[in-house]
Design an enzyme around this catalytic site. Structure first.
Site, PDB file in Angstrom:
ATOM      1  NE  ARG A  64      34.575  43.775  39.854  1.00  0.00           N
ATOM      2  CZ  ARG A  64      34.907  45.059  39.725  1.00  0.00           C
ATOM      3  NH1 ARG A  64      36.106  45.385  39.220  1.00  0.00           N
ATOM      4  NH2 ARG A  64      34.085  46.007  40.108  1.00  0.00           N
ATOM      5  CB  CYS A 103      32.007  50.059  35.470  1.00  0.00           C
ATOM      6  SG  CYS A 103      32.009  51.713  36.211  1.00  0.00           S
TER       7      CYS A 103
END
Length: 337
Positions: free
Chosen positions: A226, A287
């Site tokens: 990601r 995150c």
């Protein structure tokens, strides 16, 4: 807010580090030597200071912060009902939030935080030990622990971890729940110095590679795919990638691959050094939605990497970043860039 309180047991089954606990009460209570608490330490403490509603002395209260990603299929409350530490309280990470924000898991305001703790029957003098699920190991508990700390709760710890608690045969219970007796929790003051905003991170990104900048480091706890922009985000329609100049530090890297508990301090120090993290410079952890960023923040604390005053968590994290930056800003980088 609906917060599930003390559990009613249907059966009792077969049932580590640097910051010292800070207690404000004059009454003696069991002191843990570090932010991380082992299953054995918590078990012994619960025998000495159980979370009784009758006692007016400071108590040790286990708080379950079970949470799963929205595409997982499981829910925290389901696994809490299935197996938990006896007399644990359940902190719903999807409800103790800023409901006005379009981004998930943003910190609640001070009144909302106080209401959450009040409904859980937690007093300010209580020692709170937050724990995760046995299924995931360390995952969401550090977020709840960090939330308690930034709102000034004096004694907060993280269990390292519930999977080991179960494996070691320590007591568990299951079944339906009932609400604890509420108690007024004083409205606290948020320590804003520990929270990074979108504007803070954007300034860091725009200053990347410029001379004379502060050298603020951004650590990204998402899986590397990601971060690299090769794997999709779990939230539909959200582009993957990373903040310019940030460092990929997947939260799984600071956990034991089998137990999913935090690694020992020396191992954490080695991992951080290998990633090029400079403890003398400010650090922002990020995150997807500000949950696993707190796993990295906890690892920094356990490793003694940087002072708490120089570390922040980006509350909105990638979900906010990817939605707010403009394409013309060129602030979503991938490894193909």
């Amino acid at each position: 807010m609906a917060f599930i309180g003390l559990a009613r047991s249907s059966h009792i089954g077969v049932f580590t580090s640097f910051h010292k606990a800070n207690f404000t009460s004059m009454t003696a209570v069991r002191s843990f030597s570090s932010y991380l608490v082992s299953p054995k330490e918590l078990h012994e403490a619960l025998k000495k200071n159980p979370p009784s509603s009758i006692s007016t002395s400071p108590r040790v209260i286990p708080v379950c912060a079970a949470w799963f990603l929205p595409n997982d299929g499981r829910t925290g409350i389901e696994v809490f009902r299935a197996q938990r530490i006896p007399k644990a309280r359940f902190f719903d990470l999807d409800k103790a939030i800023d409901k006005r924000s379009p981004y998930p898991h943003m910190l609640p305001d001070a009144k909302g935080f106080a209401a959450a703790l009040s409904e859980l029957g937690i007093r300010k003098e209580d020692t709170v030990v937050v724990y995760d699920t046995k299924e995931l190991g360390i995952f969401s508990a550090p977020r709840v622990g960090w939330t308690l700390k930034v709102f000034g709760h004096p004694s907060v710890h993280i269990l390292n971890n519930f999977r080991l608690w179960v494996d070691e045969g320590l007591p568990t219970e299951s079944g339906e729940l009932y609400n604890v007796e509420c108690c007024p929790y004083p409205i606290p003051k948020l320590d804003e110095s520990r929270v990074a905003s979108f504007e803070d991170v954007k300034e860091v990104a725009l200053d990347h590679n410029k001379e004379g900048t502060e050298g603020i480091q951004v650590l990204d706890a998402r899986p590397h795919g990601r971060f690299a922009g090769t794997d999709p985000e779990p939230r539909e329609g959200l582009s993957s990638g990373h903040v310019p100049g940030s460092i990929s530090l997947p939260f799984s890297a600071v956990l034991d691959p089998e137990t999913k508990a935090f690694l020992a301090p020396d191992k954490l120090q080695s991992i951080l050094a290998e990633k090029g993290v400079d403890p003398s410079k400010p650090i922002i952890s990020t995150c997807g939605t500000g949950v696993t960023a707190c796993v990295v923040e906890t690892a920094l604390e356990v490793a003694g990497c940087g002072s708490p005053e120089n570390r922040k968590v980006y509350d909105g994290s990638w979900t906010e970043w990817a939605q707010r930056v403009k394409p013309s800003d060129n602030l979503i980088w991938t490894e193909k860039r």
